[in-house]
Design a protein around this motif. Structure first.
Motif, short mmCIF file in Angstrom:
data_model
loop_
_atom_site.label_atom_id
_atom_site.label_comp_id
_atom_site.label_asym_id
_atom_site.label_seq_id
_atom_site.Cartn_x
_atom_site.Cartn_y
_atom_site.Cartn_z
N GLY A 1 -28.69 15.13 -41.72
CA GLY A 1 -27.96 15.48 -41.95
C GLY A 1 -27.05 15.41 -40.42
N GLU A 2 -27.05 15.86 -39.64
CA GLU A 2 -26.10 16.21 -38.72
C GLU A 2 -25.45 14.84 -38.23
OE1 GLU A 2 -27.50 19.30 -35.30
OE2 GLU A 2 -29.24 18.20 -35.69
N VAL A 3 -26.16 14.18 -38.27
CA VAL A 3 -25.96 12.65 -38.22
C VAL A 3 -24.87 12.27 -39.37
CG1 VAL A 3 -26.47 10.23 -38.15
CG2 VAL A 3 -28.14 11.63 -36.72
N GLU A 4 -24.94 12.62 -40.57
CA GLU A 4 -24.25 12.24 -41.27
C GLU A 4 -22.87 13.33 -41.12
OE1 GLU A 4 -22.63 9.88 -44.37
OE2 GLU A 4 -24.32 9.52 -43.96
N GLU A 5 -23.38 14.60 -41.11
CA GLU A 5 -22.08 14.85 -40.84
C GLU A 5 -21.03 14.72 -40.02
OE1 GLU A 5 -20.90 20.05 -39.66
OE2 GLU A 5 -22.78 19.59 -40.25
N CYS A 6 -21.43 13.31 -38.71
CA CYS A 6 -20.69 13.06 -37.70
C CYS A 6 -19.69 12.34 -38.08
CB CYS A 6 -21.81 13.29 -36.16
SG CYS A 6 -21.61 12.52 -34.49
N ARG A 7 -20.63 11.45 -38.81
CA ARG A 7 -19.85 10.01 -39.17
C ARG A 7 -18.44 10.77 -40.29
NH1 ARG A 7 -25.34 7.29 -40.64
NH2 ARG A 7 -25.40 6.50 -39.05
N GLU A 8 -19.02 11.64 -40.96
CA GLU A 8 -17.57 12.25 -42.40
C GLU A 8 -16.50 12.71 -40.96
OE1 GLU A 8 -20.15 14.94 -45.00
OE2 GLU A 8 -20.80 13.53 -45.56
N GLY B 1 -18.90 15.29 -30.72
CA GLY B 1 -20.26 14.18 -29.98
C GLY B 1 -21.00 15.32 -29.52
N HIS B 2 -21.50 16.36 -29.54
CA HIS B 2 -22.75 17.01 -28.89
C HIS B 2 -24.18 16.10 -30.26
CE1 HIS B 2 -21.78 19.43 -32.94
NE2 HIS B 2 -23.01 19.87 -32.61
N VAL B 3 -24.11 15.69 -31.33
CA VAL B 3 -24.85 15.04 -31.94
C VAL B 3 -25.25 13.67 -30.93
CG1 VAL B 3 -26.07 14.03 -34.02
CG2 VAL B 3 -24.29 15.83 -33.82
N LEU B 4 -24.59 13.07 -30.20
CA LEU B 4 -24.99 12.02 -29.57
C LEU B 4 -25.20 12.17 -28.47
CD1 LEU B 4 -21.37 9.78 -30.23
CD2 LEU B 4 -23.16 9.68 -31.35
N ASP B 5 -24.34 13.61 -27.78
CA ASP B 5 -25.42 13.98 -26.40
C ASP B 5 -27.11 14.47 -26.59
OD1 ASP B 5 -22.57 13.85 -25.04
OD2 ASP B 5 -21.92 15.77 -25.31
N ARG B 6 -26.74 15.20 -27.08
CA ARG B 6 -28.06 15.09 -27.37
C ARG B 6 -29.30 14.20 -27.77
NH1 ARG B 6 -27.92 19.13 -31.51
NH2 ARG B 6 -29.32 17.97 -33.22
N CYS B 7 -28.79 13.13 -28.20
CA CYS B 7 -29.73 11.80 -28.10
C CYS B 7 -29.75 11.44 -26.88
CB CYS B 7 -28.62 10.74 -29.29
SG CYS B 7 -29.25 11.47 -31.50
N LEU C 1 -23.40 5.33 -30.50
CA LEU C 1 -22.55 5.84 -31.31
C LEU C 1 -21.63 4.80 -32.24
CD1 LEU C 1 -19.92 6.27 -30.42
CD2 LEU C 1 -18.72 3.65 -29.29
N THR C 2 -23.00 4.11 -32.63
CA THR C 2 -22.46 3.99 -34.46
C THR C 2 -23.50 5.08 -35.11
OG1 THR C 2 -24.94 3.25 -34.43
CG2 THR C 2 -23.40 1.30 -34.13
N ASN C 3 -24.02 5.77 -34.56
CA ASN C 3 -23.98 7.32 -35.31
C ASN C 3 -22.85 8.31 -35.63
OD1 ASN C 3 -26.86 7.18 -35.45
ND2 ASN C 3 -26.92 8.10 -33.24
N ALA C 4 -21.50 8.20 -35.17
CA ALA C 4 -20.72 8.58 -35.21
C ALA C 4 -19.25 7.63 -36.30
CB ALA C 4 -19.58 8.73 -34.19
#
Length: 171
Positions: A51-58, A106-112, A134-137
């Motif tokens: 859900g966090e990845v999806e939210e990051c995309r949205e 961007g914190h989602v990408l940082d955690r990864c 970066l494709t996660n966003a």
């Protein structure tokens, strides 16, 4: 002589049907429990929730596949770089066309990135890994994301292969 196999064995058929139903329920229950345990172990190992990845995309509608492909064209020739260097490269390029560009969540990408084994700000990793991160966003359809992932893995952007590293060019 008027015997009927079904009527003569009605109790056995009924018992067989009951046993079959019970076996089916037990098997289904065990499969469901196994599936749940596998899902739980995957969720425990995951750094971010789906859900966090999806939210990051949205929340990043301006980050489309064309912009990602431009960043791929810049990052892949470098072969490897640190996470801060990759962020600087990507954000500088993305802000060149839109000075107000902001990578939301961007914190989602940082955690990864920070969860990588042996991560350190000065440790270089393959550019492909940072591009996949970066494709996660990337705000696009699944098909577009898969096309971008294919381009990253194959080392091509828009059908053109990325140039070989400098050492290979000299030979």
């Amino acid at each position: 002589d008027d015997s009927n196999v079904f009527l003569d064995n009605l109790g056995k058929l009924f018992g067989l049907a009951i046993v079959s139903i019970i076996t089916l329920v037990i098997r289904s229950s065990r499969a469901g429990t196994h599936r749940d345990s596998v899902r739980d172990s995957i969720e425990d190992a995951a750094v971010v929730e789906p859900g966090e990845v999806e939210e990051c995309r949205e929340v990043n509608p301006e980050l489309d596949s064309a912009k990602i492909r431009e960043v791929i064209g810049l990052a892949l020739p470098l072969r490897s770089l640190t996470y801060p260097a990759f962020l600087k490269l990507a954000l500088t390029h993305l802000r060149s066309s839109d000075p107000n560009f902001y990578l939301a969540h961007g914190h989602v990408l940082d955690r990864c990135a920070f969860s990588l084994p042996g991560y350190a700000d000065d440790r270089e990793y393959p550019a492909e890994m940072w591009m996949l991160l970066l494709t996660n966003a990337l705000h696009s359809s699944v098909e577009e994301r898969m096309d971008v992932v294919f381009d990253i893995i194959s080392g091509s952007v828009g059908g053109a292969a990325a140039p070989p590293p400098a050492a290979e060019q000299d030979e």
